[in-house]
Design an enzyme around this catalytic site. Structure first.
Site, PDB file in Angstrom:
ATOM      1  N   THR A  13      32.052  66.139  71.032  1.00  0.00           N
ATOM      2  CA  THR A  13      32.333  64.698  70.939  1.00  0.00           C
ATOM      3  C   THR A  13      33.489  64.280  71.844  1.00  0.00           C
ATOM      4  OG1 THR A  13      33.818  64.974  69.053  1.00  0.00           O
ATOM      5  CG2 THR A  13      31.482  64.635  68.563  1.00  0.00           C
ATOM      6  N   ASP A  14      33.553  62.975  72.090  1.00  0.00           N
ATOM      7  CA  ASP A  14      34.638  62.418  72.890  1.00  0.00           C
ATOM      8  C   ASP A  14      35.675  61.762  71.968  1.00  0.00           C
ATOM      9  OD1 ASP A  14      33.541  59.986  72.088  1.00  0.00           O
ATOM     10  OD2 ASP A  14      32.662  59.533  74.044  1.00  0.00           O
ATOM     11  N   LEU A  15      36.613  61.034  72.540  1.00  0.00           N
ATOM     12  CA  LEU A  15      37.673  60.412  71.751  1.00  0.00           C
ATOM     13  C   LEU A  15      37.140  59.393  70.744  1.00  0.00           C
ATOM     14  CD1 LEU A  15      40.468  59.923  74.428  1.00  0.00           C
ATOM     15  CD2 LEU A  15      40.464  61.500  72.498  1.00  0.00           C
ATOM     16  N   ILE A  18      31.856  60.301  69.321  1.00  0.00           N
ATOM     17  CA  ILE A  18      30.416  60.392  69.581  1.00  0.00           C
ATOM     18  C   ILE A  18      30.171  61.495  70.613  1.00  0.00           C
ATOM     19  CG2 ILE A  18      29.972  57.997  68.973  1.00  0.00           C
ATOM     20  CD1 ILE A  18      29.825  57.328  71.927  1.00  0.00           C
TER      21      ILE A  18
END
Length: 134
Positions: A13-15, A18
């Site tokens: 996931t990203d920040l 997601i």
């Protein structure tokens, strides 16, 4: 159609929490590798013979986000086959809802990077996949 389960881990996931867009490419790569393995296509033997599969083209649509801890499923379906090329449709879904869709063109190449024919045994099992869906 081949189905391959994937669990989303924190590292995927990203920040925003997601799945980072490039990780969908990793997910479908794993699914393609497992699909070939289950079909009996021996990529190690291909490598020993100086032949490799390489992705030439990906057309991708990001439809809806996946999130940490989601259980996903990657579906792989043969779209087209030629002597040196395989075109696949791959879809990532969560509980039947489409999240990502791609058409992937994979080519067989020699150690010099030139196009090469798919080995006869691999082509035979791939052709059978195409016939099975008709």
């Amino acid at each position: 159609m081949h189905r391959f389960p994937i669990r989303v881990y924190y590292e995927d996931t990203d920040l925003a929490g997601i799945v980072y867009y490039a990780n969908y490419l990793k997910f479908i790569e794993r699914a393609r590798s497992e699909w070939l393995r289950e079909l009996g296509v021996d990529q190690v033997a291909m490598k020993a013979a100086g032949l490799f599969f390489a992705v030439r083209r990906v057309e991708a649509d990001y439809l809806s986000p996946a999130r940490f801890d989601d259980q996903l499923e990657v579906e792989t379906l043969l779209h087209a086959l030629s002597p040196a090329r395989v075109v696949l449709d791959q879809h990532v879904a969560r509980a039947g809802k489409a999240l990502f869709s791609a058409r992937v063109t994979v080519v067989c190449i020699s150690g010099t990077g030139r196009p090469a024919r798919i080995p006869a045994d691999a082509a035979q099992v791939l052709r059978a996949q195409g016939l099975a869906r008709n």
